[in-house]
Scaffold this active site. Structure first.
Site, short mmCIF file in Angstrom:
data_model
loop_
_atom_site.label_atom_id
_atom_site.label_comp_id
_atom_site.label_asym_id
_atom_site.label_seq_id
_atom_site.Cartn_x
_atom_site.Cartn_y
_atom_site.Cartn_z
N HIS A 294 24.37 7.10 -16.78
CA HIS A 294 25.40 7.13 -15.73
C HIS A 294 26.76 6.69 -16.28
O HIS A 294 26.84 5.83 -17.14
CB HIS A 294 25.00 6.20 -14.58
CG HIS A 294 23.71 6.60 -13.92
ND1 HIS A 294 23.65 7.49 -12.88
CD2 HIS A 294 22.43 6.24 -14.19
CE1 HIS A 294 22.39 7.65 -12.53
NE2 HIS A 294 21.63 6.91 -13.31
N HIS B 151 18.56 1.49 -25.71
CA HIS B 151 18.63 2.29 -24.49
C HIS B 151 20.10 2.45 -24.15
O HIS B 151 20.89 1.53 -24.31
CB HIS B 151 17.92 1.56 -23.34
CG HIS B 151 18.05 2.29 -22.03
ND1 HIS B 151 17.46 3.53 -21.83
CD2 HIS B 151 18.70 1.99 -20.89
CE1 HIS B 151 17.76 3.94 -20.60
NE2 HIS B 151 18.51 3.02 -20.01
N ASP C 169 28.81 10.07 -8.26
CA ASP C 169 27.82 9.07 -8.67
C ASP C 169 28.48 7.70 -8.86
O ASP C 169 29.47 7.58 -9.58
CB ASP C 169 27.22 9.59 -9.99
CG ASP C 169 26.23 8.63 -10.64
OD1 ASP C 169 25.77 7.70 -9.97
OD2 ASP C 169 25.90 8.85 -11.83
N GLY D 181 0.78 -1.23 0.00
CA GLY D 181 0.00 0.00 0.00
C GLY D 181 0.82 1.29 0.00
O GLY D 181 0.27 2.37 -0.09
#
Length: 552
Positions: free
Chosen positions: A365, A361, A192, A45
């Site tokens: 990064h 695709h 990153d 939920g």
């Protein structure tokens, strides 16, 4: 004693998503990014997961601004929830600001938020900090890194980036500026780590255009492409190829419509006149003149792609022969959801093309060799890998060591941990509150670990409610106990078990009343224990049991 610079991650370490980093010096603080994460499968939920803002709310008077690296959800998603609590200025580039604006409108916060648009190359003064915006490449337009000047030294916060020498728009990452900063001296770099495990270089976004061209050339069927709404350059390439082959483009999915609206208004996309049509107009067009661009590349339940696959999309129904292209890689954890959608598409006779078929695709990064270039240019004294799970942070630390860094100058932190920096030393300095706050509907943080544990229990084992009415005068049983179950067994086929449960409940109740009188809490406890023990023996199941005693 001289003040130290504190760097605290409130999200984005040992996890993917909900990126948020705090820089603090004396009485000043700045926040970099305010992202959200997606719930795990066992978070029943829960809609989204956001960082714990306790530390920021406690220090609200110190915060000089929130600086956004780029407009992806894992960097801007929790901003509305933060701005409900704090009134602080937000600094972002044009594309990011456009997407943030839509979010704030939705949350009725636009009027009271100071949203300031900055360009790459600009520097913003924020208390004792000054923040320079540096252009980088990523899978969304207008991404930046930050050079943060502090009284202790300069920190470079890369945000999400890659090195793309042939980007679709906006020019290559500003390596010259990064090199210049490296020469001037960088105290710490927060970088990153998402793709550090991949060797080599990330392919250029432009390489995807050629793959699309091949899929459009000579195709006589409808083409439907699912991709990330925020990847404006990808959508631009799809639109350009479609126009080249005389196809009209229809968009479906709210986030996709929003992203295209913002990027065309700001000039990040140019759509040839007459190419874009309303989704309701495609019915009258020949198949080889239609291209539909949609959200749902991750198999999300409510997304347009999933609704098409399962026949609940109002305007588009998958037809045999449709060429459906997934121009995205699966985010870890979404493989099953995507698999379900793909199977359904095959069932309807569609042709499904995904990244196994070629370069449909590319990541946003940097891979290992690109990260090495950044390390070589920036030459930081201290290195703090961010944006990644534990293994990625460790691999990135190893890469820095291979580049000649002293392991003692590399800090793998965790959310809530405080890193203290002076001119020449780094150390860990305590912890602040951090963690995951769950958003469910309008409720923020009202569903905690206890409620989730109950939901998990209900989902796995079901529940049994035992109802009895007793006399308010003498405590005698008036009716019941009746048994109501949900998600435990199908009652009509288990009448025998239900009768046995009534007997167990009644005996427990009578025994307990003799021992405890009218202490109904104790009586309910005894009923619960007896029923639970009996059921486990009989069924090896452990449902949630709720005894209810009503005095009438």
């Amino acid at each position: 004693m001289a003040e130290k610079l504190k760097i605290i991650s409130l999200g984005g370490l040992n996890e993917i998503g909900k990126n948020m980093t705090v820089y603090e010096y004396g009485g000043d603080m700045i926040v970099v990014d305010a992202g959200m994460g997606f719930p795990d499968d066992d978070m029943y939920g829960i809609d989204v997961v956001i960082p714990d803002f306790t530390y920021l709310i406690k220090n609200r008077d110190k915060i000089r601004g929130v600086f956004i690296t780029h407009g992806h959800e894992d960097h801007i998603g929790s901003l509305p929830y933060l701005l409900r609590e704090l009134n602080v200025p937000v600094y972002a580039t044009r594309m990011s600001a456009g997407l943030i604006q839509l979010k704030l409108e939705e949350h009725h916060l636009l009027g009271k938020t100071k949203l300031i648009t900055c360009e790459a190359g600009e520097t913003v003064k924020a208390g004792r900090f000054s923040v320079e915006f540096i252009h980088v490449n990523h899978s969304i337009a207008d991404a930046v890194a930050f050079a943060i000047k502090t009284p202790v030294g300069l920190c470079l916060h890369t945000g999400d980036f890659k090195i793309d020498a042939t980007p679709v728009s906006g020019g290559m990452i500003d390596l010259a500026r990064l090199g210049q900063l490296g020469k001037e001296g960088v105290l710490a770099m927060l970088c990153d780590s998402t793709n550090v495990e991949q060797s080599g270089f990330t392919k250029s976004e432009r390489s995807v255009g050629a793959s699309f061209d091949a899929l459009f050339r000579g195709c006589e069927e409808r083409i439907i492409i699912a991709t990330f709404a925020s990847n404006v350059d990808r959508i631009q390439q799809i639109v350009s190829v479609a126009a080249r082959y005389g196809r009209k483009v229809a968009i479906t999915g709210r986030s996709m419509e929003n992203a295209i609206k913002v990027s065309t208004e700001l000039g990040y996309m140019s759509i040839p006149a007459g190419t874009l049509v309303d989704i309701n107009q495609i019915k009258g067009l020949p198949k080889n003149k239609v291209c539909i661009v949609t959200t749902g590349s991750q198999g999300e339940t409510m997304s347009a792609m999933t609704r098409m696959a399962f026949n609940t999309h109002r305007q588009v129904e998958i037809q045999a022969g449709d060429r459906v292209i997934f121009s995205a890689s699966a985010i870890p954890g979404n493989e099953n959801a995507i698999g379900n959608v793909v199977n359904e598409l095959y069932r309807k006779g569609a042709e499904v093309v995904n990244e196994r078929a070629g370069a449909l695709h590319v990541s946003g990064h940097a891979c290992a060799d690109e990260l090495k270039i950044i390390h070589a240019l920036v030459k930081p004294r201290f290195f703090i890998p961010v944006h990644g799970e534990q293994r990625m942070l460790k691999v990135h630390a190893k890469l820095a060591q291979e580049m000649g860094m002293d392991p003692r100058n590399i800090v793998i932190s965790d959310i809530g941990k405080v890193i203290e920096l002076s001119h020449n030393a780094v150390r860990m300095g305590g912890v602040v509150p951090a963690g995951r706050v769950f958003v469910d509907g309008y409720g923020v943080g009202d569903v905690g670990a206890v409620v989730l544990r109950d939901r998990k229990h209900l989902a796995e084992d079901g529940m049994i409610v035992v109802v009895a009415s007793v006399s308010a005068e003498d405590g005698g049983l008036l009716s019941g106990p009746d048994i109501i179950t949900r998600g435990f067994v199908y009652v009509k086929e288990s009448e025998g078990l239900m009768e046995e449960l009534k007997t167990v409940a009644l005996e427990a109740m009578e025994r307990s009343v003799r021992a405890n009188g009218r202490d109904w809490t104790a009586v309910k406890g005894d009923m619960k224990n007896d029923i639970s023990g009996y059921l486990f023996k009989k069924t090896r199941r452990n449902p949630m049991i709720l005894p209810v005693i009503m005095e009438v």
